[in-house]
Design a protein around this motif. Structure first.
Motif, PDB file in Angstrom:
ATOM      1  N   SER A 133       0.793  -1.210   0.000  1.00 48.09           N
ATOM      2  CA  SER A 133       0.000   0.000   0.000  1.00 48.09           C
ATOM      3  C   SER A 133       0.833   1.270   0.000  1.00 48.09           C
ATOM      4  O   SER A 133       0.344   2.323  -0.361  1.00 48.09           O
ATOM      5  CB  SER A 133      -0.947   0.008   1.204  1.00 48.09           C
ATOM      6  N   ARG A 134       2.100   1.213   0.383  1.00 46.70           N
ATOM      7  CA  ARG A 134       2.939   2.409   0.400  1.00 46.70           C
ATOM      8  C   ARG A 134       4.409   1.984   0.333  1.00 46.70           C
ATOM      9  O   ARG A 134       4.742   0.860   0.681  1.00 46.70           O
ATOM     10  CB  ARG A 134       2.689   3.228   1.654  1.00 46.70           C
ATOM     11  N   PRO A 135       5.271   2.890  -0.110  1.00 41.62           N
ATOM     12  CA  PRO A 135       6.694   2.551  -0.127  1.00 41.62           C
ATOM     13  C   PRO A 135       7.222   2.413   1.290  1.00 41.62           C
ATOM     14  O   PRO A 135       6.679   3.008   2.225  1.00 41.62           O
ATOM     15  CB  PRO A 135       7.317   3.751  -0.850  1.00 41.62           C
ATOM     16  N   LEU A 153      15.690  17.176  16.722  1.00 48.18           N
ATOM     17  CA  LEU A 153      14.819  16.039  16.462  1.00 48.18           C
ATOM     18  C   LEU A 153      15.631  14.760  16.601  1.00 48.18           C
ATOM     19  O   LEU A 153      16.845  14.765  16.454  1.00 48.18           O
ATOM     20  CB  LEU A 153      14.221  16.112  15.059  1.00 48.18           C
ATOM     21  N   THR A 154      14.961  13.659  16.880  1.00 50.46           N
ATOM     22  CA  THR A 154      15.651  12.379  16.898  1.00 50.46           C
ATOM     23  C   THR A 154      16.002  11.980  15.466  1.00 50.46           C
ATOM     24  O   THR A 154      15.359  12.436  14.512  1.00 50.46           O
ATOM     25  CB  THR A 154      14.772  11.287  17.526  1.00 50.46           C
ATOM     26  N   PRO A 155      17.014  11.126  15.276  1.00 52.39           N
ATOM     27  CA  PRO A 155      17.330  10.667  13.913  1.00 52.39           C
ATOM     28  C   PRO A 155      16.123  10.057  13.209  1.00 52.39           C
ATOM     29  O   PRO A 155      15.909  10.287  12.024  1.00 52.39           O
ATOM     30  CB  PRO A 155      18.436   9.631  14.154  1.00 52.39           C
ATOM     31  N   PHE A 156      15.318   9.276  13.938  1.00 53.43           N
ATOM     32  CA  PHE A 156      14.123   8.673  13.341  1.00 53.43           C
ATOM     33  C   PHE A 156      13.140   9.741  12.890  1.00 53.43           C
ATOM     34  O   PHE A 156      12.548   9.652  11.800  1.00 53.43           O
ATOM     35  CB  PHE A 156      13.457   7.738  14.346  1.00 53.43           C
ATOM     36  N   ALA A 157      12.949  10.780  13.706  1.00 56.52           N
ATOM     37  CA  ALA A 157      12.013  11.837  13.348  1.00 56.52           C
ATOM     38  C   ALA A 157      12.471  12.587  12.109  1.00 56.52           C
ATOM     39  O   ALA A 157      11.663  12.962  11.257  1.00 56.52           O
ATOM     40  CB  ALA A 157      11.853  12.815  14.519  1.00 56.52           C
ATOM     41  N   VAL A 158      13.781  12.810  11.981  1.00 52.78           N
ATOM     42  CA  VAL A 158      14.313  13.509  10.807  1.00 52.78           C
ATOM     43  C   VAL A 158      14.048  12.721   9.534  1.00 52.78           C
ATOM     44  O   VAL A 158      13.515  13.239   8.548  1.00 52.78           O
ATOM     45  CB  VAL A 158      15.823  13.780  10.969  1.00 52.78           C
ATOM     46  N   MET A 162      11.475  13.662   6.418  1.00 54.95           N
ATOM     47  CA  MET A 162      12.012  13.831   5.075  1.00 54.95           C
ATOM     48  C   MET A 162      11.237  13.015   4.050  1.00 54.95           C
ATOM     49  O   MET A 162      11.206  13.353   2.870  1.00 54.95           O
ATOM     50  CB  MET A 162      13.491  13.432   5.036  1.00 54.95           C
ATOM     51  N   GLN A 163      10.611  11.933   4.499  1.00 49.40           N
ATOM     52  CA  GLN A 163       9.872  11.049   3.596  1.00 49.40           C
ATOM     53  C   GLN A 163       8.360  11.241   3.702  1.00 49.40           C
ATOM     54  O   GLN A 163       7.581  10.406   3.246  1.00 49.40           O
ATOM     55  CB  GLN A 163      10.256   9.592   3.892  1.00 49.40           C
ATOM     56  N   GLY A 164       7.961  12.377   4.301  1.00 51.27           N
ATOM     57  CA  GLY A 164       6.540  12.708   4.354  1.00 51.27           C
ATOM     58  C   GLY A 164       5.737  11.885   5.328  1.00 51.27           C
ATOM     59  O   GLY A 164       4.518  11.750   5.182  1.00 51.27           O
ATOM     60  N   ASP A 205       3.166   7.589  10.975  1.00 53.00           N
ATOM     61  CA  ASP A 205       1.745   7.757  10.672  1.00 53.00           C
ATOM     62  C   ASP A 205       0.876   6.872  11.569  1.00 53.00           C
ATOM     63  O   ASP A 205      -0.139   6.319  11.131  1.00 53.00           O
ATOM     64  CB  ASP A 205       1.456   7.458   9.193  1.00 53.00           C
ATOM     65  N   GLY A 206       1.298   6.728  12.819  1.00 48.99           N
ATOM     66  CA  GLY A 206       0.527   5.946  13.776  1.00 48.99           C
ATOM     67  C   GLY A 206       0.722   4.452  13.685  1.00 48.99           C
ATOM     68  O   GLY A 206       0.148   3.704  14.479  1.00 48.99           O
ATOM     69  N   GLU A 207       1.540   3.983  12.747  1.00 45.30           N
ATOM     70  CA  GLU A 207       1.762   2.550  12.559  1.00 45.30           C
ATOM     71  C   GLU A 207       3.128   2.163  13.128  1.00 45.30           C
ATOM     72  O   GLU A 207       4.143   2.765  12.770  1.00 45.30           O
ATOM     73  CB  GLU A 207       1.712   2.203  11.068  1.00 45.30           C
ATOM     74  N   PRO A 208       3.212   1.174  14.025  1.00 45.81           N
ATOM     75  CA  PRO A 208       4.515   0.757  14.543  1.00 45.81           C
ATOM     76  C   PRO A 208       5.368   0.137  13.442  1.00 45.81           C
ATOM     77  O   PRO A 208       4.908  -0.756  12.729  1.00 45.81           O
ATOM     78  CB  PRO A 208       4.161  -0.265  15.627  1.00 45.81           C
ATOM     79  N   VAL A 209       6.597   0.626  13.309  1.00 44.11           N
ATOM     80  CA  VAL A 209       7.471   0.137  12.245  1.00 44.11           C
ATOM     81  C   VAL A 209       8.765  -0.472  12.768  1.00 44.11           C
ATOM     82  O   VAL A 209       9.409  -1.245  12.072  1.00 44.11           O
ATOM     83  CB  VAL A 209       7.804   1.258  11.229  1.00 44.11           C
ATOM     84  N   GLN A 210       9.168  -0.126  13.997  1.00 44.54           N
ATOM     85  CA  GLN A 210      10.376  -0.739  14.537  1.00 44.54           C
ATOM     86  C   GLN A 210      10.410  -0.622  16.056  1.00 44.54           C
ATOM     87  O   GLN A 210       9.741   0.224  16.658  1.00 44.54           O
ATOM     88  CB  GLN A 210      11.636  -0.123  13.938  1.00 44.54           C
ATOM     89  N   LEU A 211      11.204  -1.509  16.661  1.00 47.54           N
ATOM     90  CA  LEU A 211      11.508  -1.474  18.079  1.00 47.54           C
ATOM     91  C   LEU A 211      12.987  -1.165  18.229  1.00 47.54           C
ATOM     92  O   LEU A 211      13.790  -1.495  17.352  1.00 47.54           O
ATOM     93  CB  LEU A 211      11.187  -2.811  18.748  1.00 47.54           C
TER      94      LEU A 211
END
Length: 313
Positions: A133-135, A153-158, A162-164, A205-211
């Motif tokens: 559904s998305r890249p 910002l945290t590295p993850f937030a940056v 950057m990727q919208g 976007d509210g979806e867990p992607v990593q721990l």
């Protein structure tokens, strides 16, 4: 059940060729694999409604492709789909083997509760929703640790911004314990040396992607907020480390893959059968001292690891 007009594949092929698009080009725009698109265009498999809409948009069909696909009641027989497998007659061999229709045994003394075509449609729908559904969100390698780009910002937030994508990080626990053997080796610690463990969950976007399990030597963090507080304020862990005098000058990362534990699958809301990417990271200061190690557990269907490196002459 999806019913596809025979003109669908002919129109798809004509539009793709008129736009001068290869299967690779179309795969990049639609976020479906080349082999799957080749099988659709050659009548080997039926498209899902999600794919039909994506193709109509990517090929500028203005609804022509969508109008050639209709739905019918599930009690109608589904036309058989041929299995191309890995026969080598397509443009590549990365066909998803689990998409082929399995044979489900009927319960003793009664009919099967769900027929084969219904299971296949459910499997394709779930794969389209969760995988295509998305890249993927790209982890941007060494660039994510550059201080000037973080701007509190945290590295993850940056990299998410950057990727919208909208980033969010949850610190789920802070504790003191012995380091795992591989982490102890990275941090040049003895196996019985204590470390502070910070357990984070990362969402886009509210979806867990990593721990992320971050291990910090007690000699580094002392009694600072890193050892006690879940909320570290702007910049997160790495900003707090820089305030203590530890700035990342070099990193070391090792990438592997495996299936998740039950705890990891639950925390990441993983669909069944989706593996995780495991990235073991260590940070070193300008003197070569290792002051932080993190084990990242990433959804393989939602994240990708991207690196760029300069090749020495």
């Amino acid at each position: 059940m999806i019913v596809v007009d025979p003109d669908f594949v002919r129109l798809m092929r004509r539009l793709r060729q008129e736009h001068g698009m290869s299967f690779r080009d179309l795969a990049k725009k639609a976020y479906f694999s080349r082999s799957y698109l080749w099988e659709i265009e050659n009548g080997k498999k039926q498209p899902s409604l999600h794919l039909v809409k994506a193709l109509d948009t990517c090929l500028n069909a203005e609804g022509q492709l969508i109008r050639l696909v209709t739905t019918a009641p599930d009690d109608q027989e589904t036309p058989p789909l041929s299995r191309s497998g890995s026969s080598g007659d397509g443009p590549d061999h990365d066909v998803e083997p689990w998409r082929t229709h399995p044979t489900w045994p009927a319960p003793v003394g009664g009919p099967a509760l769900v027929n084969e075509s219904q299971w296949a449609q459910v499997a394709i729908m779930l794969y389209d929703v969760f995988v295509r559904s998305r890249p993927p969100l790209k982890r941007l390698g060494p660039d994510r640790y550059a201080s000037l780009r973080r701007q509190d910002l945290t590295p993850f937030a940056v990299e998410a911004a950057m990727q919208g994508r909208a980033p969010h990080v949850e610190c789920r626990a802070v504790s003191c314990q012995e380091a795992p053997s591989d982490v102890a080796a990275l941090l040049s610690l003895n196996l019985d040396d204590a470390v502070v463990l910070r357990e984070n969950r990362y969402l886009a976007d509210g979806e867990p992607v990593q721990l992320g399990h971050t291990y910090l030597p007690t000699s580094v963090v002392g009694t600072s907020a890193l050892a006690t507080d879940r909320d570290l304020g702007p910049g997160g862990t790495f900003a707090a480390l820089e305030r203590l005098g530890y700035r990342t000058a070099r990193i070391r990362e090792q990438v592997t893959a495996r299936f998740p534990t039950r705890h990891e699958a639950a925390a990441l809301n993983l669909p069944p059968g989706v593996p995780v990417i495991v990235l073991l990271h260590a940070s070193f200061d300008s003197a070569g001292f290792p002051f932080e190690a993190t084990r990242y557990i990433m959804r393989s269907d939602a994240m990708a690891v991207q690196y760029m490196a300069t090749i020495a002459a």
